[in-house]
Design a protein around this motif. Structure first.
Motif, PDB file in Angstrom:
ATOM      1  N   PRO A  70     -13.114  -6.124   4.368  1.00  0.00           N
ATOM      2  CA  PRO A  70     -12.045  -5.175   4.391  1.00  0.00           C
ATOM      3  C   PRO A  70     -12.146  -4.214   3.116  1.00  0.00           C
ATOM      4  N   LYS A  71     -11.793  -2.921   3.205  1.00  0.00           N
ATOM      5  CA  LYS A  71     -11.898  -1.813   2.333  1.00  0.00           C
ATOM      6  C   LYS A  71     -10.456  -1.248   2.014  1.00  0.00           C
ATOM      7  N   ILE A  72     -10.023  -1.200   0.921  1.00  0.00           N
ATOM      8  CA  ILE A  72      -8.650  -0.732   0.662  1.00  0.00           C
ATOM      9  C   ILE A  72      -8.801   0.694  -0.122  1.00  0.00           C
ATOM     10  N   TYR A  73      -7.993   1.591   0.543  1.00  0.00           N
ATOM     11  CA  TYR A  73      -8.197   3.145   0.276  1.00  0.00           C
ATOM     12  C   TYR A  73      -6.685   3.335  -0.051  1.00  0.00           C
ATOM     13  N   PHE A  74      -6.369   3.946  -1.347  1.00  0.00           N
ATOM     14  CA  PHE A  74      -5.145   4.172  -1.268  1.00  0.00           C
ATOM     15  C   PHE A  74      -4.914   5.732  -1.577  1.00  0.00           C
ATOM     16  N   ASP A  75      -3.710   6.382  -1.017  1.00  0.00           N
ATOM     17  CA  ASP A  75      -3.551   7.717  -0.721  1.00  0.00           C
ATOM     18  C   ASP A  75      -3.638   8.382  -2.046  1.00  0.00           C
ATOM     19  N   HIS A  92       8.536   4.038  -6.959  1.00  0.00           N
ATOM     20  CA  HIS A  92       7.427   4.830  -6.417  1.00  0.00           C
ATOM     21  C   HIS A  92       6.724   3.823  -5.373  1.00  0.00           C
ATOM     22  N   ARG A  93       6.230   4.411  -4.194  1.00  0.00           N
ATOM     23  CA  ARG A  93       5.489   3.434  -3.348  1.00  0.00           C
ATOM     24  C   ARG A  93       4.341   4.058  -3.421  1.00  0.00           C
ATOM     25  N   PHE A  94       3.189   3.200  -3.679  1.00  0.00           N
ATOM     26  CA  PHE A  94       1.640   3.386  -3.266  1.00  0.00           C
ATOM     27  C   PHE A  94       1.403   2.830  -2.092  1.00  0.00           C
ATOM     28  N   GLU A 129      -4.910  -0.444   9.788  1.00  0.00           N
ATOM     29  CA  GLU A 129      -3.331  -0.458   9.573  1.00  0.00           C
ATOM     30  C   GLU A 129      -3.081  -0.078   7.808  1.00  0.00           C
ATOM     31  N   LYS A 130      -1.871   0.295   7.778  1.00  0.00           N
ATOM     32  CA  LYS A 130      -1.279   0.646   6.256  1.00  0.00           C
ATOM     33  C   LYS A 130      -0.566  -0.354   5.665  1.00  0.00           C
ATOM     34  N   GLY A 131      -0.536  -0.485   4.265  1.00  0.00           N
ATOM     35  CA  GLY A 131       0.506  -1.099   3.693  1.00  0.00           C
ATOM     36  C   GLY A 131       1.062  -0.449   2.549  1.00  0.00           C
ATOM     37  N   GLN A 146       4.395   7.380 -21.538  1.00  0.00           N
ATOM     38  CA  GLN A 146       4.206   6.047 -21.038  1.00  0.00           C
ATOM     39  C   GLN A 146       3.086   6.066 -20.133  1.00  0.00           C
ATOM     40  N   GLU A 147       2.126   5.021 -20.061  1.00  0.00           N
ATOM     41  CA  GLU A 147       1.222   4.944 -19.030  1.00  0.00           C
ATOM     42  C   GLU A 147       1.352   3.513 -18.881  1.00  0.00           C
ATOM     43  N   LYS A 148       1.490   3.069 -17.681  1.00  0.00           N
ATOM     44  CA  LYS A 148       1.400   1.769 -17.226  1.00  0.00           C
ATOM     45  C   LYS A 148       0.457   1.442 -16.045  1.00  0.00           C
ATOM     46  N   LYS A 149      -0.088   0.345 -15.997  1.00  0.00           N
ATOM     47  CA  LYS A 149      -1.285   0.026 -15.214  1.00  0.00           C
ATOM     48  C   LYS A 149      -0.600  -0.917 -14.303  1.00  0.00           C
ATOM     49  N   ILE A 150      -1.285  -0.875 -12.995  1.00  0.00           N
ATOM     50  CA  ILE A 150      -1.080  -2.062 -11.756  1.00  0.00           C
ATOM     51  C   ILE A 150      -2.323  -2.491 -11.271  1.00  0.00           C
ATOM     52  N   ILE A 151      -2.623  -3.804 -11.470  1.00  0.00           N
ATOM     53  CA  ILE A 151      -3.850  -4.223 -11.013  1.00  0.00           C
ATOM     54  C   ILE A 151      -3.567  -5.074  -9.667  1.00  0.00           C
TER      55      ILE A 151
END
Length: 173
Positions: A70-75, A92-94, A129-131, A146-151
């Motif tokens: 699988p390969k995940i690509y974010f907009d 926000h929706r990634f 497909e998208k998620g 403020q800078e927040k990370k999502i892993i």
């Protein structure tokens, strides 16, 4: 004087060769009978078919085979909320797409701060497909940039993707 021969007899060489071959074949047969250990955590998350979904693309020689994964690509992997008051909760929706050839499974999504909450669908994302990952940010008791990370941890390679949200929080009396 004894009759010393520097090399073993032909019969001795045949016996050593036969024993070596039996040991080699015996080890090879035993190695093919080893079953993959079950992982109860992954089994609980994605069911008993998890071994079909997760594939290690690193070969024995250290090269990476990314052809059948699988390969995940974010907009977008960064979102800037702009200037906010401390009372202005934000969402926000990634969005991402599985551009690989196998089902994509999000195993975990962690945030760097309790002010940021992530939610996501735990169902496998089929190729093409998208998620989405939904983020809620509460700037209460925050001030300044403020800078927040999502892993995001998934069965893609590499298995971790970092997303970022940024906000400039102003304090008003």
């Amino acid at each position: 004087m004894t009759n010393f021969k520097p090399f073993p007899s032909f019969t001795f060489q045949i016996i050593v060769y036969a024993i070596t071959m039996l040991m080699f074949l015996g080890c090879k047969e035993a190695a093919t009978k080893i079953e993959e250990p079950k992982d109860p955590v992954l089994e609980e998350i994605v069911g008993d078919y998890y071994q079909e979904l997760i594939r290690t693309p690193v070969n024995a020689d250290g090269t990476v085979d990314t052809t059948d994964i699988p390969k995940i690509y974010f907009d977008k992997d960064i979102h800037h909320f702009g200037i906010l008051n401390q009372e202005d909760k934000q969402k926000h929706r990634f969005t991402f797409e599985n551009k690989g050839s196998r089902n994509l499974v999000l195993l975990d999504v962690k945030t760097s701060c309790g002010c940021t909450v992530a939610s996501y669908d735990e169902e496998p994302i089929k190729p093409g497909e998208k998620g989405e990952i939904n983020i809620e940010y509460d700037p209460k008791n925050r001030k300044g940039l403020q800078e927040k990370k999502i892993i995001v941890t998934s069965n893609a390679f590499p298995n971790k993707t970092e997303l970022t949200i940024i906000a400039d929080v102003i304090y008003e009396n």
